[in-house]
Design a protein around this motif. Structure first.
Motif, mmCIF file in Angstrom:
data_model
loop_
_atom_site.group_PDB
_atom_site.id
_atom_site.type_symbol
_atom_site.label_atom_id
_atom_site.label_comp_id
_atom_site.label_asym_id
_atom_site.label_seq_id
_atom_site.Cartn_x
_atom_site.Cartn_y
_atom_site.Cartn_z
ATOM 1 N N MET A 93 37.042 71.912 37.619
ATOM 2 C CA MET A 93 37.626 71.106 38.674
ATOM 3 C C MET A 93 37.969 69.726 38.107
ATOM 4 S SD MET A 93 35.784 69.881 42.203
ATOM 5 C CE MET A 93 36.739 70.269 43.632
ATOM 6 N N THR A 94 39.121 69.215 38.483
ATOM 7 C CA THR A 94 39.514 67.880 38.058
ATOM 8 C C THR A 94 39.608 66.964 39.271
ATOM 9 O OG1 THR A 94 41.866 68.364 38.203
ATOM 10 C CG2 THR A 94 40.811 68.738 36.066
ATOM 11 N N ALA A 95 39.425 65.706 39.015
ATOM 12 C CA ALA A 95 39.509 64.698 40.076
ATOM 13 C C ALA A 95 39.669 63.343 39.424
ATOM 14 C CB ALA A 95 38.253 64.726 40.951
ATOM 15 N N THR A 96 40.060 62.375 40.236
ATOM 16 C CA THR A 96 40.112 60.991 39.802
ATOM 17 C C THR A 96 38.822 60.312 40.223
ATOM 18 O OG1 THR A 96 42.516 60.913 40.035
ATOM 19 C CG2 THR A 96 41.345 58.798 40.038
ATOM 20 N N TYR A 97 38.189 59.646 39.276
ATOM 21 C CA TYR A 97 37.031 58.814 39.588
ATOM 22 C C TYR A 97 37.548 57.429 39.930
ATOM 23 C CZ TYR A 97 33.508 62.083 37.771
ATOM 24 O OH TYR A 97 32.671 63.148 37.576
ATOM 25 N N LEU A 98 37.312 56.982 41.156
ATOM 26 C CA LEU A 98 37.636 55.618 41.537
ATOM 27 C C LEU A 98 36.372 54.791 41.366
ATOM 28 C CD1 LEU A 98 39.804 56.003 44.781
ATOM 29 C CD2 LEU A 98 40.570 55.652 42.415
ATOM 30 N N ILE A 99 36.374 53.889 40.371
ATOM 31 C CA ILE A 99 35.216 53.022 40.181
ATOM 32 C C ILE A 99 35.380 51.797 41.077
ATOM 33 C CG2 ILE A 99 34.556 53.849 37.889
ATOM 34 C CD1 ILE A 99 35.926 51.381 36.713
ATOM 35 N N VAL A 100 34.276 51.443 41.698
ATOM 36 C CA VAL A 100 34.264 50.341 42.651
ATOM 37 C C VAL A 100 33.224 49.333 42.164
ATOM 38 C CG1 VAL A 100 34.112 49.714 45.088
ATOM 39 C CG2 VAL A 100 34.797 52.045 44.455
ATOM 40 N N PRO A 101 33.666 48.300 41.428
ATOM 41 C CA PRO A 101 32.732 47.301 40.923
ATOM 42 C C PRO A 101 32.128 46.469 42.048
ATOM 43 C CG PRO A 101 34.759 47.293 39.641
ATOM 44 C CD PRO A 101 35.008 48.113 40.886
ATOM 45 N N GLU A 145 46.396 60.506 44.394
ATOM 46 C CA GLU A 145 46.688 61.920 44.614
ATOM 47 C C GLU A 145 45.524 62.781 44.155
ATOM 48 O OE1 GLU A 145 50.414 63.087 42.941
ATOM 49 O OE2 GLU A 145 51.475 61.393 43.835
ATOM 50 N N GLY A 146 45.368 63.931 44.793
ATOM 51 C CA GLY A 146 44.372 64.909 44.378
ATOM 52 C C GLY A 146 42.963 64.546 44.808
ATOM 53 N N ASP A 147 42.011 65.287 44.229
ATOM 54 C CA ASP A 147 40.601 65.086 44.561
ATOM 55 C C ASP A 147 40.084 63.793 43.941
ATOM 56 O OD1 ASP A 147 40.549 67.425 46.030
ATOM 57 O OD2 ASP A 147 39.824 68.640 44.352
ATOM 58 N N ILE A 148 39.045 63.243 44.585
ATOM 59 C CA ILE A 148 38.524 61.923 44.228
ATOM 60 C C ILE A 148 36.999 61.938 44.233
ATOM 61 C CG2 ILE A 148 38.356 59.515 45.029
ATOM 62 C CD1 ILE A 148 41.105 59.940 46.396
ATOM 63 N N VAL A 149 36.408 61.170 43.311
ATOM 64 C CA VAL A 149 34.986 60.830 43.333
ATOM 65 C C VAL A 149 34.929 59.312 43.421
ATOM 66 C CG1 VAL A 149 32.821 60.771 42.049
ATOM 67 C CG2 VAL A 149 34.249 62.832 41.983
ATOM 68 N N LEU A 150 34.134 58.793 44.345
ATOM 69 C CA LEU A 150 33.938 57.355 44.453
ATOM 70 C C LEU A 150 32.675 56.975 43.697
ATOM 71 C CD1 LEU A 150 34.832 56.768 48.218
ATOM 72 C CD2 LEU A 150 36.315 56.651 46.203
ATOM 73 N N LEU A 151 32.797 56.008 42.773
ATOM 74 C CA LEU A 151 31.706 55.620 41.895
ATOM 75 C C LEU A 151 31.505 54.119 42.002
ATOM 76 C CD1 LEU A 151 29.674 56.041 39.605
ATOM 77 C CD2 LEU A 151 31.590 56.193 38.011
ATOM 78 N N GLY A 152 30.569 53.709 42.861
ATOM 79 C CA GLY A 152 30.348 52.292 43.112
ATOM 80 C C GLY A 152 29.093 51.764 42.448
ATOM 81 N N SER A 182 36.746 60.091 56.957
ATOM 82 C CA SER A 182 36.500 61.482 56.587
ATOM 83 C C SER A 182 37.730 61.991 55.838
ATOM 84 C CB SER A 182 36.247 62.329 57.836
ATOM 85 O OG SER A 182 36.034 63.671 57.480
ATOM 86 N N VAL A 183 37.608 62.102 54.534
ATOM 87 C CA VAL A 183 38.727 62.500 53.680
ATOM 88 C C VAL A 183 38.269 63.694 52.848
ATOM 89 C CG1 VAL A 183 40.300 61.756 51.848
ATOM 90 C CG2 VAL A 183 39.591 60.119 53.610
ATOM 91 N N ASP A 184 38.838 64.860 53.107
ATOM 92 C CA ASP A 184 38.433 66.085 52.408
ATOM 93 C C ASP A 184 38.601 65.995 50.897
ATOM 94 O OD1 ASP A 184 37.745 67.290 54.804
ATOM 95 O OD2 ASP A 184 39.638 68.378 55.004
ATOM 96 N N ARG A 185 39.549 65.204 50.442
ATOM 97 C CA ARG A 185 39.796 65.075 48.997
ATOM 98 C C ARG A 185 38.692 64.313 48.282
ATOM 99 N NH1 ARG A 185 43.803 62.053 47.476
ATOM 100 N NH2 ARG A 185 43.853 60.814 49.365
#
Length: 186
Positions: free
Chosen positions: A1-9, A57-64, A80-83
């Motif tokens: 599975m691939t996704a974008t990691y959004l880093i939140v400093p 776009e696409g699936d996401i992981v939030l990394l704070g 509530s975001v399924d992605r």
């Protein structure tokens, strides 16, 4: 599975030697959420995070990390975001604590209910911004799994967390989503 990691400093952003910045430089599927004012964590941070989620776009992981983890938790209880496949909350600052620094108190309050997403709270036993027992309390309320790091402090640059290979593997193992190296970087 691939996704974008959004880093939140967090408060003051993650500098050039912070583990989040190492990840951003090293991996092609890591994107930083930018804030207008890194010295003023507020509801605006949650709105900017939501804007970035909507633009990704696409699936996401939030990394704070720290106040960034607080913004992720606050975002989660109202969106509530399924992605969004997982949340990783590293050393969330206890903005509700009496001893929290003045600059981050405006980010109050921390959520008190289940975040509604698969989540992992990574914390240490000697974090000056999050007591160990408070970390377990938050994880219980939020429905988060926990991972305790002995002697990790606030898990930031000053505590020795530059490139954090152990953290990268921990995050990948929890999410099941690979970090994809930029060609030529290992």
């Amino acid at each position: 599975m691939t996704a974008t990691y959004l880093i939140v400093p967090g408060f003051t952003n993650s500098g050039p030697d912070h583990w989040q910045t190492f990840m951003q430089r090293k991996y092609g599927n890591v994107v930083r959420v930018e804030q207008d004012d890194w010295n003023s964590p507020s509801a605006d941070w949650v709105e900017r995070l939501n804007q970035t989620v909507n633009e990704t776009e696409g699936d996401i992981v939030l990394l704070g990390h720290s106040c960034g983890a607080v913004a992720v938790s606050q975002w989660a209880i109202s969106h509530s975001v399924d992605r969004v496949k997982a949340l990783v909350l590293v050393a969330p600052a206890d903005v509700d604590a009496e001893e929290s620094i003045e600059q981050i108190r405006q980010q109050r309050p921390l959520p008190t209910k289940n975040l509604g997403y698969k989540s992992l709270l990574i914390h240490s036993d000697n974090d000056e911004h999050l007591d160990k027992s408070r970390a377990f309390e938050l994880a219980s309320r939020w429905g988060s799994k926990t991972h305790l790091i002995i002697g990790g402090g606030h898990l930031h640059t000053a505590a020795g967390y530059g490139e954090w290979l152990e953290g990268e593997r921990l995050i990948e193992n929890f999410t099941g989503i690979s970090l994809i190296c930029i060609e030529g970087r290992e």
